[in-house]
Design a protein around this motif. Sequence first.
Motif, PDB file in Angstrom:
ATOM      1  N   PRO A   1      51.275  45.980 -46.890  1.00 43.66           N
ATOM      2  CA  PRO A   1      49.522  45.881 -47.324  1.00 43.66           C
ATOM      3  C   PRO A   1      48.700  45.425 -46.616  1.00 43.66           C
ATOM      4  O   PRO A   1      48.536  44.145 -46.239  1.00 43.66           O
ATOM      5  N   LEU A   2      47.531  45.868 -46.738  1.00 41.69           N
ATOM      6  CA  LEU A   2      46.442  45.382 -45.869  1.00 41.69           C
ATOM      7  C   LEU A   2      45.255  43.941 -46.675  1.00 41.69           C
ATOM      8  O   LEU A   2      45.287  43.923 -47.934  1.00 41.69           O
ATOM      9  N   LYS A   3      45.182  42.993 -46.203  1.00 41.11           N
ATOM     10  CA  LYS A   3      44.850  41.938 -46.879  1.00 41.11           C
ATOM     11  C   LYS A   3      43.013  41.350 -46.233  1.00 41.11           C
ATOM     12  O   LYS A   3      42.795  42.065 -45.605  1.00 41.11           O
ATOM     13  N   LEU A   4      42.462  41.769 -47.083  1.00 40.63           N
ATOM     14  CA  LEU A   4      40.677  41.730 -47.036  1.00 40.63           C
ATOM     15  C   LEU A   4      40.624  40.753 -46.223  1.00 40.63           C
ATOM     16  O   LEU A   4      39.488  40.851 -45.211  1.00 40.63           O
ATOM     17  N   LYS A   5      41.213  39.670 -45.806  1.00 44.06           N
ATOM     18  CA  LYS A   5      41.285  38.074 -45.308  1.00 44.06           C
ATOM     19  C   LYS A   5      41.783  38.459 -43.709  1.00 44.06           C
ATOM     20  O   LYS A   5      40.994  37.561 -43.467  1.00 44.06           O
ATOM     21  N   GLU A   6      42.213  39.000 -43.829  1.00 47.71           N
ATOM     22  CA  GLU A   6      42.993  39.342 -42.267  1.00 47.71           C
ATOM     23  C   GLU A   6      41.718  40.201 -41.719  1.00 47.71           C
ATOM     24  O   GLU A   6      41.639  40.536 -40.669  1.00 47.71           O
ATOM     25  N   LEU A   7      41.531  41.169 -42.800  1.00 49.21           N
ATOM     26  CA  LEU A   7      40.118  42.033 -41.835  1.00 49.21           C
ATOM     27  C   LEU A   7      38.595  41.000 -41.653  1.00 49.21           C
ATOM     28  O   LEU A   7      38.140  42.005 -40.498  1.00 49.21           O
ATOM     29  N   GLU A   8      39.040  40.082 -42.520  1.00 46.06           N
ATOM     30  CA  GLU A   8      37.360  39.114 -42.013  1.00 46.06           C
ATOM     31  C   GLU A   8      37.915  37.814 -40.627  1.00 46.06           C
ATOM     32  O   GLU A   8      37.190  37.709 -40.302  1.00 46.06           O
ATOM     33  N   LYS A   9      38.972  37.690 -40.119  1.00 41.01           N
ATOM     34  CA  LYS A   9      39.506  37.298 -39.738  1.00 41.01           C
ATOM     35  C   LYS A   9      39.752  37.723 -38.390  1.00 41.01           C
ATOM     36  O   LYS A   9      39.726  37.100 -37.196  1.00 41.01           O
ATOM     37  N   ARG A  10      39.316  38.984 -37.942  1.00 42.84           N
ATOM     38  CA  ARG A  10      39.267  39.689 -36.824  1.00 42.84           C
ATOM     39  C   ARG A  10      38.379  39.020 -35.380  1.00 42.84           C
ATOM     40  O   ARG A  10      36.964  38.987 -36.697  1.00 42.84           O
ATOM     41  N   PHE A  11      38.492  39.213 -34.837  1.00 43.63           N
ATOM     42  CA  PHE A  11      37.712  38.991 -33.597  1.00 43.63           C
ATOM     43  C   PHE A  11      36.042  39.774 -33.373  1.00 43.63           C
ATOM     44  O   PHE A  11      36.244  41.036 -34.079  1.00 43.63           O
TER      45      PHE A  11
END
Length: 478
Positions: free
Chosen positions: A451-461
């Motif tokens: 699953p793709l998580k919104l939090k993971e996208l926001e934490k990217r460099f």
Amino acid sequence: MTAFYTYLFFIDVKQDWVMAVLRLFLLIVVTYHVLKHVRDTKAAIGWIGFSWIMPITGFILYFMFGINRVTRKAQKLATHRPWHHKFAKSNFNYTVQGHFYPLAKVVESFTQRALLKGNNIDIYHNGDEAYPVMLESINSAKSCVFLSSYILKSDDIGRKFADAIIRAHERGAVVRVLVDGIGSGYFYCPIAKYLKAHGVRIDRFMHTFLPWKMAFINLRTHKKILVVDGKIGFIGGLNIAAVNVLSKSPKNPVSDTHFRVKGAIVHELTEAFLQDWFFITSEKLDDENFFPEVKEEGDMVCRIITAGPDSDMEKIKYTMMQAISLARKSIRIMTPYFLPDDRFLSLLCMAAIRGVEIDIITPEQSNQFLVDWARTINNKLPLRYGCKIWLAKPPFNHSKLMVIDRLWSFVGSSNIDMRSLRLNFEINMEVYHEKFSEKIDDFIILHRNKPLKLKELEKRFFLVKLRDATTRLLLPYL
């Protein structure tokens, strides 16, 4: 010496004056043409703005890539549809009742094609399952073989198809092959040369080296059609190449889904091919043998939907959007590239808000890294409003599938991205059949992995975010 410098001064002034007039003239020409012909507001602003900044370069690029010559050509040929009457009032015509009636009515209106009952559809996964059945059909051909493919490689698989097609031609069947002018090789297309050497009529879709026709380089046929004797048809996402045979462990394997159809729907598939062939070659093929009398093959209700830049209506996209708006329980989407426009995303979000379960499955890593970069920005909105996006594990899955409420299915060649839905020539098939839809729905669910998580996208460099946001500007052409 003074006279000489004075002469040079007047020459420079004259040249500057001529260039200024030329720039103004080209700017006026581009601006007028854009305002008159370009429907998309963003595209119109972009072309006008670019031509104001760089009038000469802007004119050249707009002349090559901005003018839709396809629509003009299509309008000239639109009156030539001699095949349509053969099934316009068929005994197999079907009227949908109930919840999906608005969808069926809308699609019939803008496609001018009827829903046809009495069909049967078989599902095949990858070239391992599909190619043997397709080759068997071609080898049994008696009256005609029509093949259209974005990619027809000159590898061992492509040669098997080519040899089967040549044998059908030698038996006296009418054979026509249409391959894309880019997908099957722009500068050199060995499979076309091979087929032509054996007398097979093959053409490359909108292929040109002429600069004033270079807009065609951006408009591709992505359709996958095979029709044999007007009785058996194939449609789906499968190209013809060795990479699709997973059992042989190719270097870059591509998984896909393809469908064999029997029944009245084959007539619509035949018509779709003949329209494309006439569009490219101006050859009219109106033989009764291409539309033989059909019998009931099953209980599936289907319709063919074609779309492309030859029409003012983005028919496949609007079909999907209408179906999404009618969803009550679930929406499942499987696509190799998920890069729709804002309207499409907004409809998905509204469906999620009203409680519809939405699953979108895309490959963890596709075969186009630019697409993978650009999609991350688009993914944020549906994730924020409750849509679930899943990253399917390798191999790269090229299937294009959509199911609404486990009752209605949409399959074919179209990806869910701006290029596919706006620029490509595509073909899909809608299916009103519960058991078939359940099979496709279960297949999509089976590929839910990470699953793709919104939090993971926001934490990217932040540099990665900047890269992705910049790549997103290329969305219409990816």
